[in-house]
Design an enzyme around this catalytic site. Structure first.
Site, PDB file in Angstrom:
ATOM      1  N   LYS A 273      15.736  64.274 -20.325  1.00 46.14           N
ATOM      2  CA  LYS A 273      17.157  63.923 -21.086  1.00 46.14           C
ATOM      3  C   LYS A 273      17.033  65.218 -22.467  1.00 46.14           C
ATOM      4  O   LYS A 273      18.299  65.476 -22.334  1.00 46.14           O
ATOM      5  CB  LYS A 273      16.967  62.438 -21.841  1.00 46.14           C
ATOM      6  CG  LYS A 273      16.920  61.476 -20.634  1.00 46.14           C
ATOM      7  CD  LYS A 273      16.914  60.183 -21.414  1.00 46.14           C
ATOM      8  CE  LYS A 273      16.656  59.034 -20.198  1.00 46.14           C
ATOM      9  NZ  LYS A 273      15.365  59.153 -19.471  1.00 46.14           N
ATOM     10  N   CYS A 389      14.949  51.994 -18.280  1.00 39.32           N
ATOM     11  CA  CYS A 389      15.017  51.997 -16.679  1.00 39.32           C
ATOM     12  C   CYS A 389      14.836  50.699 -16.066  1.00 39.32           C
ATOM     13  O   CYS A 389      13.715  50.381 -15.093  1.00 39.32           O
ATOM     14  CB  CYS A 389      14.217  52.896 -15.978  1.00 39.32           C
ATOM     15  SG  CYS A 389      12.249  53.044 -16.401  1.00 39.32           S
TER      16      CYS A 389
END
Length: 466
Positions: A273, A389
């Protein structure tokens, strides 16, 4: 596990013993072992990977069947024997290309070789009884006990099934469970657009005989297969792409990154990210990515050097500890926080066996603790991105609701940031839950939160979206 004379089955069994009896992580141990065994053929590597991952994926199913045929319950067996039987049963039930006789014979040989000659007859008897039994499936019936049926059929702890059925409808849960067993032929990568276009990278990979297809949702995503290892791909070593699921790529988009922004990524390893954010800054601004250990920081640094970005730096920092120098400094804070990981059990199947309801509750507390600290780094009017997640509501929307009741933030619509073909009725509200089997991604949650203008440290509000 460096003995080159070991067969593929022996190597697979050694890996399973380390994971299931000693608690090692499946993805790291499997990769490490295959890297050490540099004389293995591509076929051997594929066989070992399939055997290890498949046995882990179907563990509860395998144990249920073994307990139906053995007078000694699986948990009472010696560790070597129970994992030998699990691995062998997986071959009998799910690997049609392997002859039953070969499975049984090899299991007996392995038992004798490892000092369990007295139990070789037991191993042989259990496996041959299963192999020749014509009763078919002996799994519990769906109508009698749906939770038990789903738990055994999809090898998922019953408490997870019960929890998900309270949060999702029955068919969605079945799709989510089915998705973890879908054959994983491809690896999703994000193109480093600072070095090449998606088309240029695809052409280059194809020249190296790697199969390439487009991503499901994003132009910067590709799916590749047919390669030995990432390190064997020249384009990877040159930093032309990085491995990242499309769900994770969406974080860079919903953050609304602008040139010259100052961004803090508070739990950054291994750096996907952060690297995406640095790329979207187009060489301007600064992205500071943090994590709690030297090892995790080194993983990020390694990827930064490979990808070649200069507007990004690493810092070793515990996200639970407030950094007074960062208060109200960041245009964007990315908080992809530690979670139960139950959105990625298709890639890391041992996660579902190691997680408990109690551990999951502790993670909710940890997430809230970190959010309370790192949200102070966001400027007035700035953006906080929260993601995990996992597919559990209390780690996701439940935490967002709690956070807004206790901190001066409100949700902002994701409509302007996400691709139209990515379905989700909550995008306008400011959050999105991706579910395997419904979306072609990992299970993933994301929310975009704005710090209210004029907010004070003691503010408590209940505004849900803007």
């Amino acid at each position: 596990m460096t003995d080159k004379k070991k067969s593929s089955r022996e190597l697979a069994l050694d890996i399973l013993l380390e994971i299931l009896e000693k608690g090692d992580f499946s993805h790291t141990l499997l990769n490490k072992t295959l890297k050490m065994q540099n004389t293995l053929t591509k076929q051997d590597r594929s066989f070992i990977t399939r055997l290890v991952e498949g046995t882990l994926e179907r563990l509860l199913t395998l144990d249920y069947i073994l307990n139906s045929y053995s007078k000694v319950r699986v948990e009472k067996m010696k560790p070597f024997i129970r994992n030998l039987l699990r691995m062998s049963l997986y071959q009998l039930k799910y690997m049609d290309q392997v002859p039953d006789s070969a499975v049984c014979n090899e299991a007996v040989k392995m038992a004798e070789k490892r000092g369990f000659k007295s139990l070789s007859g037991f191993v042989n008897g259990v496996l041959r009884n299963i192999a020749r039994d014509s009763r078919g499936d002996i799994l519990p019936g769906e109508e009698k006990d749906r939770e038990e049926y789903l738990s055994i059929l999809y090898s998922t702890p019953k408490w997870m099934i019960e929890k998900w059925l309270k949060e999702y409808d029955y068919e969605t849960v079945k799709k989510m469970l089915t998705a973890q067993f879908e054959e994983k032929k491809h690896t999703t990568i994000r193109v480093n657009l600072a070095k090449n276009t998606a088309g240029e990278l695809a052409d280059r990979l194809r020249e190296d005989s790697i199969e390439v297809k487009e991503g499901s949702y994003l132009d910067c995503a590709l799916k590749i297969q047919g390669f030995e290892s990432l390190d064997s791909i020249k384009a990877f070593k040159e930093g032309r792409f990085t491995v990242q699921d499309e769900s994770s790529m969406l974080i860079g988009l919903i953050a609304g990154i602008k040139e010259k922004d100052y961004i803090i990524d508070v739990c950054g390893a291994p750096g996907g990210k952060a690297l995406h954010g640095a790329e979207l800054l187009k060489g301007t601004g600064m992205l500071e990515t943090r994590d709690v250990t030297d090892y995790k920081v080194s993983l990020i640094q390694e990827n930064i050097e490979r990808m070649g970005f200069h507007n990004i730096r690493t810092v070793k920092w515990d996200a639970r500890i407030k950094d007074e120098d960062s208060i109200s400094k960041a245009d964007i804070v990315i908080a992809d926080l530690p979670c139960s990981g139950l959105g990625v059990i298709g890639k890391k199947p041992d996660i579902k066996y190691n997680m408990t309801l109690e551990k999951q509750g502790e993670l909710v507390k940890l997430q809230r603790e970190i959010l309370s600290v790192v949200s102070s780094y966001v400027k007035e009017g700035g953006t906080l991105i929260y993601s995990t997640c996992t597919v559990n509501r209390d780690e996701n929307l439940g935490n967002v609701e709690w956070f807004m009741e206790n901190h001066p933030f409100c949700l902002q619509s994701l409509e302007d940031y996400l691709p139209q073909k990515l379905s989700g009725e909550t995008k306008e509200k400011g959050y999105l839950q991706l579910v395997p089997g419904i979306h072609d991604t990992d299970g993933f949650f994301m929310a975009r939160l704005k710090r209210n203008i004029g907010s004070k440290a003691g503010y408590s509000g209940k505004r849900f979206h803007e």
